[in-house]
Design a protein around this motif. Structure first.
Motif, PDB file in Angstrom:
ATOM      1  N   GLU A  22      -3.617  -7.197  13.468  1.00 32.53           N
ATOM      2  CA  GLU A  22      -3.067  -5.877  13.168  1.00 32.53           C
ATOM      3  C   GLU A  22      -1.821  -5.680  14.014  1.00 32.53           C
ATOM      4  O   GLU A  22      -1.746  -6.139  15.150  1.00 32.53           O
ATOM      5  CB  GLU A  22      -4.100  -4.803  13.518  1.00 32.53           C
ATOM      6  CG  GLU A  22      -3.641  -3.400  13.242  1.00 32.53           C
ATOM      7  CD  GLU A  22      -4.723  -2.364  13.500  1.00 32.53           C
ATOM      8  OE1 GLU A  22      -4.441  -1.168  13.286  1.00 32.53           O
ATOM      9  OE2 GLU A  22      -5.834  -2.735  13.915  1.00 32.53           O
ATOM     10  N   TYR A  30       0.093  -2.255   9.991  1.00 27.38           N
ATOM     11  CA  TYR A  30      -0.082  -3.324   9.012  1.00 27.38           C
ATOM     12  C   TYR A  30      -1.289  -4.154   9.410  1.00 27.38           C
ATOM     13  O   TYR A  30      -1.543  -4.369  10.604  1.00 27.38           O
ATOM     14  CB  TYR A  30       1.135  -4.246   8.978  1.00 27.38           C
ATOM     15  CG  TYR A  30       2.388  -3.599   8.441  1.00 27.38           C
ATOM     16  CD1 TYR A  30       2.692  -3.635   7.082  1.00 27.38           C
ATOM     17  CD2 TYR A  30       3.283  -2.960   9.295  1.00 27.38           C
ATOM     18  CE1 TYR A  30       3.846  -3.053   6.591  1.00 27.38           C
ATOM     19  CE2 TYR A  30       4.438  -2.366   8.810  1.00 27.38           C
ATOM     20  CZ  TYR A  30       4.715  -2.418   7.463  1.00 27.38           C
ATOM     21  OH  TYR A  30       5.862  -1.832   6.971  1.00 27.38           O
ATOM     22  N   LEU A  48      -1.602  -5.682   4.286  1.00 23.28           N
ATOM     23  CA  LEU A  48      -1.851  -4.315   3.852  1.00 23.28           C
ATOM     24  C   LEU A  48      -1.078  -3.360   4.748  1.00 23.28           C
ATOM     25  O   LEU A  48      -0.964  -3.580   5.957  1.00 23.28           O
ATOM     26  CB  LEU A  48      -3.344  -3.988   3.936  1.00 23.28           C
ATOM     27  CG  LEU A  48      -4.289  -4.885   3.144  1.00 23.28           C
ATOM     28  CD1 LEU A  48      -5.740  -4.463   3.394  1.00 23.28           C
ATOM     29  CD2 LEU A  48      -3.979  -4.832   1.667  1.00 23.28           C
ATOM     30  N   LYS A  49      -0.587  -2.287   4.158  1.00 23.98           N
ATOM     31  CA  LYS A  49       0.207  -1.276   4.865  1.00 23.98           C
ATOM     32  C   LYS A  49      -0.562   0.043   4.838  1.00 23.98           C
ATOM     33  O   LYS A  49      -1.045   0.470   3.781  1.00 23.98           O
ATOM     34  CB  LYS A  49       1.553  -1.121   4.142  1.00 23.98           C
ATOM     35  CG  LYS A  49       2.454  -0.058   4.695  1.00 23.98           C
ATOM     36  CD  LYS A  49       3.727  -0.025   3.856  1.00 23.98           C
ATOM     37  CE  LYS A  49       4.723   0.981   4.364  1.00 23.98           C
ATOM     38  NZ  LYS A  49       5.976   0.944   3.597  1.00 23.98           N
ATOM     39  N   ASP A  50      -0.673   0.687   5.999  1.00 26.11           N
ATOM     40  CA  ASP A  50      -1.357   1.974   6.094  1.00 26.11           C
ATOM     41  C   ASP A  50      -0.437   3.069   5.571  1.00 26.11           C
ATOM     42  O   ASP A  50       0.624   3.319   6.140  1.00 26.11           O
ATOM     43  CB  ASP A  50      -1.746   2.251   7.544  1.00 26.11           C
ATOM     44  CG  ASP A  50      -2.593   3.505   7.705  1.00 26.11           C
ATOM     45  OD1 ASP A  50      -2.798   4.229   6.716  1.00 26.11           O
ATOM     46  OD2 ASP A  50      -3.043   3.753   8.833  1.00 26.11           O
ATOM     47  N   THR A  51      -0.842   3.713   4.490  1.00 22.98           N
ATOM     48  CA  THR A  51      -0.036   4.779   3.892  1.00 22.98           C
ATOM     49  C   THR A  51      -0.687   6.147   4.072  1.00 22.98           C
ATOM     50  O   THR A  51      -0.238   7.130   3.476  1.00 22.98           O
ATOM     51  CB  THR A  51       0.200   4.512   2.392  1.00 22.98           C
ATOM     52  OG1 THR A  51      -1.064   4.438   1.725  1.00 22.98           O
ATOM     53  CG2 THR A  51       0.988   3.231   2.178  1.00 22.98           C
ATOM     54  N   ALA A  59      -8.424   5.809   6.441  1.00 19.45           N
ATOM     55  CA  ALA A  59      -7.155   5.095   6.305  1.00 19.45           C
ATOM     56  C   ALA A  59      -6.957   4.741   4.837  1.00 19.45           C
ATOM     57  O   ALA A  59      -7.914   4.441   4.120  1.00 19.45           O
ATOM     58  CB  ALA A  59      -7.162   3.834   7.158  1.00 19.45           C
ATOM     59  N   TYR A  61      -4.830   2.101   2.648  1.00 15.31           N
ATOM     60  CA  TYR A  61      -4.003   0.901   2.688  1.00 15.31           C
ATOM     61  C   TYR A  61      -3.614   0.477   1.289  1.00 15.31           C
ATOM     62  O   TYR A  61      -4.375   0.642   0.336  1.00 15.31           O
ATOM     63  CB  TYR A  61      -4.756  -0.256   3.369  1.00 15.31           C
ATOM     64  CG  TYR A  61      -4.846  -0.106   4.860  1.00 15.31           C
ATOM     65  CD1 TYR A  61      -3.846  -0.582   5.694  1.00 15.31           C
ATOM     66  CD2 TYR A  61      -5.937   0.527   5.447  1.00 15.31           C
ATOM     67  CE1 TYR A  61      -3.934  -0.448   7.066  1.00 15.31           C
ATOM     68  CE2 TYR A  61      -6.026   0.660   6.816  1.00 15.31           C
ATOM     69  CZ  TYR A  61      -5.024   0.172   7.620  1.00 15.31           C
ATOM     70  OH  TYR A  61      -5.105   0.314   8.973  1.00 15.31           O
ATOM     71  N   GLU A  62      -2.415  -0.100   1.188  1.00 15.32           N
ATOM     72  CA  GLU A  62      -1.976  -0.697  -0.073  1.00 15.32           C
ATOM     73  C   GLU A  62      -1.364  -2.055   0.236  1.00 15.32           C
ATOM     74  O   GLU A  62      -0.915  -2.316   1.355  1.00 15.32           O
ATOM     75  CB  GLU A  62      -0.984   0.202  -0.800  1.00 15.32           C
ATOM     76  CG  GLU A  62       0.300   0.452  -0.058  1.00 15.32           C
ATOM     77  CD  GLU A  62       1.226   1.412  -0.798  1.00 15.32           C
ATOM     78  OE1 GLU A  62       2.431   1.155  -0.775  1.00 15.32           O
ATOM     79  OE2 GLU A  62       0.743   2.384  -1.380  1.00 15.32           O
TER      80      GLU A  62
END
Length: 88
Positions: A22, A30, A48-51, A59, A61-62
């Motif tokens: 991470e 990320y 994965l990106k924390d949106t 959380a 993620y996408e």
């Protein structure tokens, strides 16, 4: 190794990922994840990106899909994990 459950928004099946690393870049978190539980085998990895927003209970993620962002973040993960080579 931590495991997280990924629940696709569009009605897909839930998937469990193992978190390899991470990092936080410019205030964005990320995750480098894989579906494999064996750290020694070659496996596909995903970034994965924390949106999620401040105050969100969970959380969100996408998958990182932007080529420039994907390349930049993968280089950071390669530096953090010296024995890992990420192929895009």
């Amino acid at each position: 190794m931590n495991r997280i459950e990924f629940c696709p928004v569009e009605g897909g099946e839930k998937v469990w990922f193992s978190v390899l690393e991470e990092t936080r870049i410019s205030g964005v978190s990320y995750l480098l994840v894989t579906e494999s539980e064996d750290e020694e085998e070659d496996a596909e990895v995903y970034i994965l990106k924390d949106t999620s927003r401040d105050g969100d209970a969970d959380a969100l993620y996408e998958f990182v899909e932007d080529d420039g962002e994907l390349e930049a973040v993968s280089k950071i993960f390669e530096e953090l994990l010296e024995d890992v080579d990420i192929e895009l």
